[in-house]
Scaffold this active site. Structure first.
Site, mmCIF file in Angstrom:
data_model
loop_
_atom_site.group_PDB
_atom_site.id
_atom_site.type_symbol
_atom_site.label_atom_id
_atom_site.label_comp_id
_atom_site.label_asym_id
_atom_site.label_seq_id
_atom_site.Cartn_x
_atom_site.Cartn_y
_atom_site.Cartn_z
ATOM 1 C CE1 TYR A 1 44.451 -39.080 33.432
ATOM 2 C CE2 TYR A 1 44.451 -41.450 33.170
ATOM 3 C CZ TYR A 1 44.430 -40.343 33.984
ATOM 4 O OH TYR A 1 44.378 -40.509 35.345
ATOM 5 C CE LYS B 1 43.104 -23.503 37.974
ATOM 6 N NZ LYS B 1 42.814 -23.071 39.361
ATOM 7 C CG ASP C 1 41.101 -24.147 42.291
ATOM 8 O OD1 ASP C 1 40.043 -24.142 41.623
ATOM 9 O OD2 ASP C 1 41.813 -23.124 42.437
ATOM 10 C CG ASP D 1 42.690 -40.507 38.123
ATOM 11 O OD1 ASP D 1 42.172 -41.541 38.552
ATOM 12 O OD2 ASP D 1 43.909 -40.254 38.212
ATOM 13 C CG ASP E 1 41.196 -42.036 43.783
ATOM 14 O OD1 ASP E 1 40.500 -42.696 42.984
ATOM 15 O OD2 ASP E 1 42.350 -42.358 44.113
HETATM 16 C C1 IPM Z 1 41.544 -45.128 37.708
HETATM 17 C C2 IPM Z 1 43.026 -45.370 37.835
HETATM 18 C C3 IPM Z 1 43.624 -45.347 36.442
HETATM 19 C C4 IPM Z 1 43.362 -43.983 35.855
HETATM 20 C C5 IPM Z 1 45.112 -45.709 36.361
HETATM 21 C C6 IPM Z 1 45.411 -47.022 37.035
HETATM 22 C C7 IPM Z 1 45.604 -45.707 34.937
HETATM 23 O O1 IPM Z 1 43.606 -44.432 38.669
HETATM 24 O O2 IPM Z 1 40.858 -45.948 37.064
HETATM 25 O O3 IPM Z 1 41.065 -44.147 38.254
HETATM 26 O O4 IPM Z 1 44.099 -43.042 36.124
HETATM 27 O O5 IPM Z 1 42.383 -43.860 35.103
HETATM 28 MG MG MG Z 2 42.210 -43.211 39.669
#
Ligand code: IPM
Ligand code: MG
Length: 361
Positions: free
Chosen positions: A143, A194, A226, A250, A254
């Site tokens: 990032y 990885k 993975d 990230d 999710d």
């Molecule tokens: C998160 C989001 C952010 C990230 C985006 C919106 C920049 O996906 O907080 O997980 O990738 O960190």
């Molecule tokens: Mg995110």
């Protein structure tokens, strides 16, 4: 004596203001019960800030955040800003505040609420009892690595570049946070990388191994990302604490969130070595349902609880809000994202009122 706190509120975009209003009402309700007093100050970030000032993180917002005891953020982003140059996009403001506050450690718990077992897209027997803490490195890796950009080659062809890089110190400090957390949980830490392909991951693995020597009580394992993604949906209960870099964290956070049925349930805490922490739901700004009183405010409520627990050291007030969340679920209140037949479908505001009713102020 009344304990006073300055809290910067960053409602942001989309459903942000609606869910923030609920969180603020909860904080106001618990404050007198624990002899706390909050001074709330709102500031623009993301698309809202772009509209007001042209920048996704105005310097005044960062300055105010730095001077506060904690920062509560809702969500940023929306379609209308997606085609702006990267420096002016809402997401850039979010990355900039994380970097500006030095928030290198992102804690993302994925805990199953028994009442929502059937909201998960996975089978009940797979997700029952899941309780995972994802510790994501937040201010390094691909990032932030240099060089980055879209460059034009001599041939005229364009080349997009990002750099995944970690210094030893960056790995050590996030590893330390993760070992400390694992020690307070079930004593298991899985580091995800990885290393079969990436040099940056090999260094990550070496440093995590080294740190493990100081934590003989924590059982350390390693997974390639993975495989980790696969294991998370195959047998999520094998995980206790996961530590990983910015990009993998990230994605995996999710995925872990979805085990619980809805990403609308999950809070996060972002912490640095000093200064205020930032607390925000894992979900985004959901522009498709913004302004329709449909949003699920529970992740925002739980983010306020994380702020009390990890940012302000008020675990009892935090527990009070967490209990209210459990209570509304028990009572059958559901927003659309976690609705199942037979439940009481409510909007964001009504969910907020149900939470307040359970705070017994
Ligand atoms: C998160 C989001 C952010 C990230 C985006 C919106 C920049 O996906 O907080 O997980 O990738 O960190
Ligand atoms: Mg995110």
């Amino acid at each position: 004596m009344t304990q006073q706190y300055r809290v910067t509120l960053l409602p942001g975009d989309g459903i942000g203001p609606e869910i923030m209003a609920v969180a603020v009402s909860l904080l106001k309700a618990v404050a007198p019960q624990f002899d706390l007093e909050f001074q709330f100050q709102s500031a623009p970030i993301g698309g809202a800030a772009i509209e007001a000032t042209g920048e996704p993180l105005p310097p005044e917002t960062l300055a105010q955040a730095k001077e506060s005891d904690a920062v509560l953020l809702a969500a940023i982003g929306g379609y209308q800003w997606d085609s702006l140059p990267r420096a002016q996009r809402p997401e850039t403001g979010l990355l900039a505040i994380r970097e500006g506050l030095g928030l290198f450690a992102n804690l993302r718990p994925a805990t199953i609420f028994p009442e929502l077992l059937d909201a998960s897209s996975l089978k009940r027997e797979v997700v029952e009892g899941v309780d995972i803490m994802v510790v994501r490195e937040l201010t390094g890796g691909i990032y932030f690595g240099q060089p980055k950009g879209i460059f034009t080659l001599e041939t005229g062809e364009k080349r997009g570049v990002n750099t995944m890089a970690y210094r030893e110190g960056e790995i050590d400090r996030i590893a330390k946070v993760a070992f400390e957390i694992a020690r307070k949980r079930r004593g298991k830490l899985c580091s995800v990388d990885k290393a079969n392909v990436l040099d940056v991951s090999q260094l990550w693995r070496d440093r995590v191994e080294l740190m493990a020597q100081s934590y003989p009580d924590v059982e350390l394992s390693h997974l390639y990302v993975d495989n980790a993604a696969m294991q998370l949906v195959r047998a999520p209960r094998q995980f206790d604490t996961i530590v990983t870099g910015n990009l993998f964290g990230d994605i995996l956070s999710d995925e872990a969130a979805m085990l619980t049925g809805s990403i609308g349930m999950l809070p996060s805490a972002s912490l640095g070595s000093s200064g205020p922490g930032l607390f925000e739901p894992v979900h985004g700004s959901a522009p498709d349902i913004a302004g329709q009183d449909k949003a699920n405010p529970l992740a925002q409520a739980l983010s306020a609880a994380m702020m009390l627990r990890y940012g302000l050291d008020q675990p009892q007030a935090a527990a009070k809000i967490e209990e209210a969340v459990k209570a509304v679920l028990r009572q059958g209140y559901r927003t659309g994202d976690i609705f199942s037949p037979g439940a009481r479908l409510v909007g964001c505001q009504a969910m907020g009122e149900a939470l307040l009713a359970n705070l017994g102020s």
